[in-house]
Design a protein around this motif. Sequence first.
Motif, PDB file in Angstrom:
ATOM      1  N   ILE A  19       0.870  -1.124  -0.027  1.00 23.77           N
ATOM      2  CA  ILE A  19       0.142  -0.204  -0.024  1.00 23.77           C
ATOM      3  C   ILE A  19       0.446   1.261   0.374  1.00 23.77           C
ATOM      4  N   HIS A  20       1.983   1.880   0.480  1.00 27.26           N
ATOM      5  CA  HIS A  20       3.104   1.766   0.833  1.00 27.26           C
ATOM      6  C   HIS A  20       3.395   2.714  -0.465  1.00 27.26           C
ATOM      7  N   GLU A  21       4.367   2.201  -1.090  1.00 27.54           N
ATOM      8  CA  GLU A  21       4.709   1.638  -2.075  1.00 27.54           C
ATOM      9  C   GLU A  21       3.763   2.549  -3.398  1.00 27.54           C
ATOM     10  N   LEU A  22       2.678   1.564  -3.164  1.00 28.55           N
ATOM     11  CA  LEU A  22       2.125   2.049  -4.638  1.00 28.55           C
ATOM     12  C   LEU A  22       1.455   3.192  -4.174  1.00 28.55           C
ATOM     13  N   THR A  23       1.633   3.504  -3.459  1.00 29.04           N
ATOM     14  CA  THR A  23       0.350   4.880  -2.387  1.00 29.04           C
ATOM     15  C   THR A  23       1.573   6.031  -2.947  1.00 29.04           C
ATOM     16  N   GLN A  24       3.293   6.004  -3.336  1.00 31.53           N
ATOM     17  CA  GLN A  24       4.124   6.586  -3.768  1.00 31.53           C
ATOM     18  C   GLN A  24       4.180   6.537  -4.869  1.00 31.53           C
ATOM     19  N   SER A  25       3.883   5.754  -5.136  1.00 30.36           N
ATOM     20  CA  SER A  25       4.717   5.376  -7.472  1.00 30.36           C
ATOM     21  C   SER A  25       3.534   5.392  -8.224  1.00 30.36           C
ATOM     22  N   ASP A  26       2.269   5.153  -8.017  1.00 31.38           N
ATOM     23  CA  ASP A  26       1.306   5.191  -8.644  1.00 31.38           C
ATOM     24  C   ASP A  26      -0.257   5.997  -8.294  1.00 31.38           C
ATOM     25  N   ALA A  27      -0.290   7.371  -9.328  1.00 30.19           N
ATOM     26  CA  ALA A  27      -1.206   8.349  -8.739  1.00 30.19           C
ATOM     27  C   ALA A  27      -2.778   7.679  -8.920  1.00 30.19           C
ATOM     28  N   HIS A  28      -2.965   6.768  -9.476  1.00 28.34           N
ATOM     29  CA  HIS A  28      -4.286   6.738  -9.398  1.00 28.34           C
ATOM     30  C   HIS A  28      -4.512   5.190  -8.401  1.00 28.34           C
ATOM     31  N   PHE A  29      -3.715   4.625  -7.840  1.00 27.15           N
ATOM     32  CA  PHE A  29      -3.944   3.912  -6.635  1.00 27.15           C
ATOM     33  C   PHE A  29      -3.637   5.275  -5.151  1.00 27.15           C
ATOM     34  N   ALA A  30      -2.860   6.264  -5.686  1.00 24.36           N
ATOM     35  CA  ALA A  30      -2.659   6.859  -4.067  1.00 24.36           C
ATOM     36  C   ALA A  30      -4.304   7.636  -4.069  1.00 24.36           C
ATOM     37  N   LEU A  61     -22.808   6.883   1.852  1.00 26.07           N
ATOM     38  CA  LEU A  61     -21.060   6.462   2.051  1.00 26.07           C
ATOM     39  C   LEU A  61     -20.178   4.879   2.080  1.00 26.07           C
ATOM     40  N   ARG A  62     -20.864   5.063   2.503  1.00 25.14           N
ATOM     41  CA  ARG A  62     -20.715   2.666   3.256  1.00 25.14           C
ATOM     42  C   ARG A  62     -20.790   2.109   2.016  1.00 25.14           C
ATOM     43  N   ARG A  63     -21.296   2.142   0.422  1.00 25.74           N
ATOM     44  CA  ARG A  63     -21.008   1.586  -0.719  1.00 25.74           C
ATOM     45  C   ARG A  63     -20.213   2.365  -1.402  1.00 25.74           C
ATOM     46  N   GLN A  64     -20.025   3.114  -1.089  1.00 23.21           N
ATOM     47  CA  GLN A  64     -18.534   4.111  -1.737  1.00 23.21           C
ATOM     48  C   GLN A  64     -17.337   3.355  -1.705  1.00 23.21           C
ATOM     49  N   ARG A  65     -17.387   3.444  -0.123  1.00 22.19           N
ATOM     50  CA  ARG A  65     -16.074   3.066   0.547  1.00 22.19           C
ATOM     51  C   ARG A  65     -16.195   1.770   0.437  1.00 22.19           C
ATOM     52  N   LEU A  66     -17.039   0.952   0.080  1.00 19.20           N
ATOM     53  CA  LEU A  66     -17.195  -0.770  -0.408  1.00 19.20           C
ATOM     54  C   LEU A  66     -16.219  -0.594  -1.314  1.00 19.20           C
ATOM     55  N   SER A  67     -16.976   0.156  -2.269  1.00 20.84           N
ATOM     56  CA  SER A  67     -16.104   0.123  -3.457  1.00 20.84           C
ATOM     57  C   SER A  67     -15.228   0.459  -3.928  1.00 20.84           C
ATOM     58  N   LEU A  68     -14.503   0.996  -3.383  1.00 20.04           N
ATOM     59  CA  LEU A  68     -13.439   1.726  -3.315  1.00 20.04           C
ATOM     60  C   LEU A  68     -12.223   0.565  -3.130  1.00 20.04           C
ATOM     61  N   LYS A  69     -12.988   0.220  -1.875  1.00 21.64           N
ATOM     62  CA  LYS A  69     -12.015  -1.066  -1.375  1.00 21.64           C
ATOM     63  C   LYS A  69     -11.565  -1.913  -2.101  1.00 21.64           C
ATOM     64  N   ASP A  70     -12.791  -2.455  -3.350  1.00 24.83           N
ATOM     65  CA  ASP A  70     -12.845  -3.881  -4.155  1.00 24.83           C
ATOM     66  C   ASP A  70     -11.718  -3.031  -4.749  1.00 24.83           C
ATOM     67  N   GLN A  71     -11.686  -2.333  -5.604  1.00 27.89           N
ATOM     68  CA  GLN A  71     -11.201  -1.609  -6.494  1.00 27.89           C
ATOM     69  C   GLN A  71      -9.362  -1.323  -5.727  1.00 27.89           C
ATOM     70  N   ILE A  72      -9.006  -1.050  -4.577  1.00 24.95           N
ATOM     71  CA  ILE A  72      -7.970  -1.117  -4.286  1.00 24.95           C
ATOM     72  C   ILE A  72      -7.451  -2.458  -3.959  1.00 24.95           C
ATOM     73  N   SER A  73      -8.465  -3.801  -3.538  1.00 20.32           N
ATOM     74  CA  SER A  73      -8.440  -4.710  -3.090  1.00 20.32           C
ATOM     75  C   SER A  73      -7.390  -5.798  -4.577  1.00 20.32           C
ATOM     76  N   THR A  74      -7.885  -5.077  -5.621  1.00 16.34           N
ATOM     77  CA  THR A  74      -7.776  -5.059  -7.711  1.00 16.34           C
ATOM     78  C   THR A  74      -6.484  -5.210  -7.455  1.00 16.34           C
ATOM     79  N   TYR A  75      -6.088  -3.988  -7.099  1.00 17.78           N
ATOM     80  CA  TYR A  75      -4.484  -3.645  -7.073  1.00 17.78           C
ATOM     81  C   TYR A  75      -3.176  -4.026  -6.260  1.00 17.78           C
TER      82      TYR A  75
END
Length: 76
Positions: A19-30, A61-75
């Motif tokens: 997570i830390h690595e991607l936050t620093q190196s990938d603008a979309h993930f960040a 907001l909870r649905r939005q958080r879940l969607s974001l979590k799914d997208q992050i999980s895919t990464y």
Amino acid sequence: MTHVPHELAEEFPDSKDRIHELTQSDAHFAKLSEEYHSVNRQIHRIETNVAPADEGFEKQLRRQRLSLKDQISTYL
């Protein structure tokens, strides 16, 4: 400062370094990560009655958080 549940490091404990690595190196993930944290903080403020909101907005907001979590999980 209170403990905010559902932080990414708690949701993906085996991926803290990634997570830390991607936050620093990938603008979309960040961007996904920052949006997740923003939504998560909003939910926490609602749950603790710091910023009360109607039930429909909280559910959105909870649905939005879940969607974001799914997208992050895919990464990860």
